[in-house]
Write a protein that holds these residues in place. Structure first.
Motif, PDB file in Angstrom:
ATOM      1  N   ASN A 111     -13.500   9.682 -17.816  1.00 44.93           N
ATOM      2  CA  ASN A 111     -14.435  10.139 -16.791  1.00 44.93           C
ATOM      3  C   ASN A 111     -13.814  10.191 -15.405  1.00 44.93           C
ATOM      4  OD1 ASN A 111     -16.464  10.492 -18.631  1.00 44.93           O
ATOM      5  ND2 ASN A 111     -17.474   8.545 -18.214  1.00 44.93           N
ATOM      6  N   ASP A 112     -12.870   9.276 -15.127  1.00 48.28           N
ATOM      7  CA  ASP A 112     -12.186   9.344 -13.843  1.00 48.28           C
ATOM      8  C   ASP A 112     -10.676   9.323 -14.042  1.00 48.28           C
ATOM      9  OD1 ASP A 112     -11.800   6.679 -14.494  1.00 48.28           O
ATOM     10  OD2 ASP A 112     -13.081   5.894 -12.913  1.00 48.28           O
ATOM     11  N   LEU A 113      -9.978   9.893 -13.074  1.00 52.84           N
ATOM     12  CA  LEU A 113      -8.530  10.054 -13.162  1.00 52.84           C
ATOM     13  C   LEU A 113      -7.880   9.300 -12.019  1.00 52.84           C
ATOM     14  CD1 LEU A 113      -8.675  13.929 -13.666  1.00 52.84           C
ATOM     15  CD2 LEU A 113      -8.464  12.217 -15.479  1.00 52.84           C
ATOM     16  N   LYS A 114      -7.045   8.328 -12.350  1.00 61.65           N
ATOM     17  CA  LYS A 114      -6.390   7.539 -11.323  1.00 61.65           C
ATOM     18  C   LYS A 114      -5.326   8.376 -10.628  1.00 61.65           C
ATOM     19  CE  LYS A 114      -3.888   3.210 -10.502  1.00 61.65           C
ATOM     20  NZ  LYS A 114      -3.309   1.986 -11.113  1.00 61.65           N
ATOM     21  N   LEU A 115      -5.386   8.392  -9.287  1.00 63.08           N
ATOM     22  CA  LEU A 115      -4.392   9.127  -8.511  1.00 63.08           C
ATOM     23  C   LEU A 115      -3.112   8.307  -8.400  1.00 63.08           C
ATOM     24  CD1 LEU A 115      -6.622  10.507  -5.599  1.00 63.08           C
ATOM     25  CD2 LEU A 115      -5.994  11.641  -7.738  1.00 63.08           C
ATOM     26  N   ASP A 116      -1.991   8.989  -8.473  1.00 61.10           N
ATOM     27  CA  ASP A 116      -0.692   8.316  -8.383  1.00 61.10           C
ATOM     28  C   ASP A 116      -0.301   8.115  -6.923  1.00 61.10           C
ATOM     29  OD1 ASP A 116      -0.319   8.177 -11.145  1.00 61.10           O
ATOM     30  OD2 ASP A 116       0.531  10.196 -11.211  1.00 61.10           O
ATOM     31  N   LYS A 123       4.914   2.377  -5.934  1.00 63.77           N
ATOM     32  CA  LYS A 123       4.715   1.924  -7.311  1.00 63.77           C
ATOM     33  C   LYS A 123       4.504   0.412  -7.414  1.00 63.77           C
ATOM     34  CE  LYS A 123       5.298   6.114  -8.683  1.00 63.77           C
ATOM     35  NZ  LYS A 123       4.109   6.925  -9.082  1.00 63.77           N
ATOM     36  N   ASN A 124       4.659  -0.304  -6.291  1.00 68.92           N
ATOM     37  CA  ASN A 124       4.560  -1.764  -6.337  1.00 68.92           C
ATOM     38  C   ASN A 124       3.130  -2.272  -6.243  1.00 68.92           C
ATOM     39  OD1 ASN A 124       7.381  -2.157  -6.470  1.00 68.92           O
ATOM     40  ND2 ASN A 124       7.541  -1.808  -4.263  1.00 68.92           N
ATOM     41  N   GLN A 125       2.230  -1.447  -5.671  1.00 66.14           N
ATOM     42  CA  GLN A 125       0.869  -1.925  -5.495  1.00 66.14           C
ATOM     43  C   GLN A 125       0.068  -1.737  -6.783  1.00 66.14           C
ATOM     44  OE1 GLN A 125      -2.261  -0.436  -5.438  1.00 66.14           O
ATOM     45  NE2 GLN A 125      -1.618   1.653  -5.857  1.00 66.14           N
ATOM     46  N   LYS A 126      -0.650  -2.788  -7.184  1.00 67.97           N
ATOM     47  CA  LYS A 126      -1.485  -2.736  -8.383  1.00 67.97           C
ATOM     48  C   LYS A 126      -2.867  -3.332  -8.132  1.00 67.97           C
ATOM     49  CE  LYS A 126       2.379  -2.955 -11.675  1.00 67.97           C
ATOM     50  NZ  LYS A 126       3.414  -2.673 -10.679  1.00 67.97           N
ATOM     51  N   ASP A 127      -3.138  -3.734  -6.890  1.00 66.80           N
ATOM     52  CA  ASP A 127      -4.381  -4.439  -6.594  1.00 66.80           C
ATOM     53  C   ASP A 127      -5.538  -3.520  -6.233  1.00 66.80           C
ATOM     54  OD1 ASP A 127      -3.141  -6.888  -7.017  1.00 66.80           O
ATOM     55  OD2 ASP A 127      -2.435  -6.992  -4.934  1.00 66.80           O
ATOM     56  N   PHE A 128      -5.257  -2.286  -5.901  1.00 68.50           N
ATOM     57  CA  PHE A 128      -6.326  -1.353  -5.553  1.00 68.50           C
ATOM     58  C   PHE A 128      -5.930   0.048  -6.012  1.00 68.50           C
ATOM     59  CE2 PHE A 128      -3.416  -1.743  -2.015  1.00 68.50           C
ATOM     60  CZ  PHE A 128      -3.186  -0.446  -1.603  1.00 68.50           C
ATOM     61  N   ALA A 129      -6.913   0.913  -6.143  1.00 69.66           N
ATOM     62  CA  ALA A 129      -6.637   2.246  -6.687  1.00 69.66           C
ATOM     63  C   ALA A 129      -7.690   3.246  -6.216  1.00 69.66           C
ATOM     64  CB  ALA A 129      -6.606   2.202  -8.205  1.00 69.66           C
ATOM     65  N   ILE A 130      -7.310   4.517  -6.249  1.00 72.75           N
ATOM     66  CA  ILE A 130      -8.209   5.617  -5.916  1.00 72.75           C
ATOM     67  C   ILE A 130      -8.260   6.575  -7.099  1.00 72.75           C
ATOM     68  CG2 ILE A 130      -8.613   7.575  -4.367  1.00 72.75           C
ATOM     69  CD1 ILE A 130      -7.338   6.031  -2.134  1.00 72.75           C
ATOM     70  N   TYR A 131      -9.467   7.040  -7.397  1.00 69.23           N
ATOM     71  CA  TYR A 131      -9.702   7.901  -8.547  1.00 69.23           C
ATOM     72  C   TYR A 131     -10.405   9.183  -8.107  1.00 69.23           C
ATOM     73  CZ  TYR A 131      -8.983   3.520 -11.129  1.00 69.23           C
ATOM     74  OH  TYR A 131      -8.476   2.336 -11.618  1.00 69.23           O
ATOM     75  N   VAL A 132     -10.200  10.242  -8.881  1.00 71.77           N
ATOM     76  CA  VAL A 132     -10.971  11.462  -8.703  1.00 71.77           C
ATOM     77  C   VAL A 132     -11.779  11.684  -9.976  1.00 71.77           C
ATOM     78  CG1 VAL A 132      -9.152  13.015  -9.572  1.00 71.77           C
ATOM     79  CG2 VAL A 132     -10.908  13.900  -8.022  1.00 71.77           C
ATOM     80  N   GLU A 133     -13.017  12.139  -9.818  1.00 75.70           N
ATOM     81  CA  GLU A 133     -13.913  12.277 -10.963  1.00 75.70           C
ATOM     82  C   GLU A 133     -13.518  13.491 -11.803  1.00 75.70           C
ATOM     83  OE1 GLU A 133     -16.870   9.964 -12.659  1.00 75.70           O
ATOM     84  OE2 GLU A 133     -15.660   9.708 -10.856  1.00 75.70           O
TER      85      GLU A 133
END
Length: 310
Positions: free
Chosen positions: A22-27, A31-41
């Motif tokens: 349902n959602d797609l994680k933006l790259d 590459k070191n950060q794993k604590d937060f993320a942004i997605y597009v529907e």
């Protein structure tokens, strides 16, 4: 080199994906950060159901509806919803043009915590804080009803671009942007269910200007102020010397001029963004207001900014 807008990039992510989620994680380039993320529907159909991890939900383009606590929020481009952690919500009724971004960034910016720690300097600020905190506690979300061309949208795009570019001190830059976004929203009081004085008693002046700023691309004449449409139109004319439509057209022309200075936007996009469906009608209004054509105005703006696209 081709210049791609954020909207074009996000559309490309949706169009080119082979994922059925349902959602797609933006790259992010970091590459070191794993604590937060942004997605597009994603546009894979159906109702998208989630359990909030504390979300900033932003409509980059188009329209959609979301369901929160049995309430339906109809969102359009530029609208932003802050959803508390633990809230169940659904995203549905996206159009083919819709681009919805979800930002899960509590690890770097906790908006509830910052809201609780705000120091009010006067009674007006304290009144706003009390209202917003009450809305958040009662509803489980804050609906920031801004337009695509207001500064809040620009700040969100800045945060998304920081994430995508992954440059040094990305997290600090993003946290600062979100902090500015919250403060600006408090200052402009664009929360859709804000309480206070009767709209009927105080609609002329700043309230009218703010309403036009929010809705000039898709105005509903008297709905916001609770008046009969004809009565409202006559009252605005009586109080200001101009009709409501004249106020809106003036605001649209001002925005059109600002957008013409941006080389990455086509005339078709600009006409749509400022709320006109007819190219010929837009050209007629533009000529009446500025005494020239949009194309000639754009050439002059590019000349002043030393932009040469040839």
């Amino acid at each position: 080199m081709a210049i791609f807008t954020l909207d074009q990039y996000l559309r490309g992510v949706i169009k080119n994906t082979k994922q059925s989620t349902n959602d797609l994680k933006l790259d992010s380039k970091n590459k070191n950060q794993k604590d937060f993320a942004i997605y597009v529907e994603n546009h894979n159909g159906g109702i998208h159901r989630y359990h909030s991890q504390e979300e900033w939900l932003f409509v980059e383009n188009g329209t959609c509806s979301i369901k929160l606590r049995n309430q339906i929020l109809d969102l359009s481009a530029g609208n932003l919803v802050l959803i508390k952690a633990g809230q169940a919500f659904e995203i549905k009724e996206q159009t083919s043009e819709t681009v919805v971004v979800k930002m899960r960034v509590k690890a770097i910016y906790d908006f509830e915590k910052e809201l609780q720690n705000y120091m009010s300097l006067d009674n007006k600020e304290n009144e706003i804080l009390v209202t917003v905190k009450s809305l958040l506690a009662e509803k489980g979300y804050l609906f920031i009803k801004t337009s695509r061309l207001m500064k809040q949208s620009q700040l969100i795009e800045n945060a998304i671009n920081e994430y995508l570019n992954g440059d040094l001190f990305m997290a600090s830059m993003m946290a600062g942007t979100f902090s500015q976004l919250l403060a600006l929203s408090l200052r402009t009081q664009v929360f859709s269910q804000a309480t206070g004085k009767s709209k009927k008693a105080n609609f002329i002046g700043s309230d009218l200007d703010r309403y036009i700023d929010l809705h000039f691309a898709d105005v509903k004449l008297a709905e916001y102020f609770g008046f009969n449409q004809n009565y409202f139109s006559n009252l605005v004319k009586q109080k200001t010397g101009k009709s409501f439509v004249e106020h809106v057209d003036e605001r649209r022309m001002q925005e059109a001029r600002e957008l013409l200075a941006q080389p990455n936007l086509s005339l078709k996009e600009i006409i749509s963004r400022v709320g006109y469906s007819s190219k010929s009608f837009f050209y007629k209004k533009f000529s009446e207001y500025y005494g020239t054509t949009p194309a000639l105005m754009r050439e002059e703006l590019f000349r002043q900014a030393n932009i040469n696209l040839k």
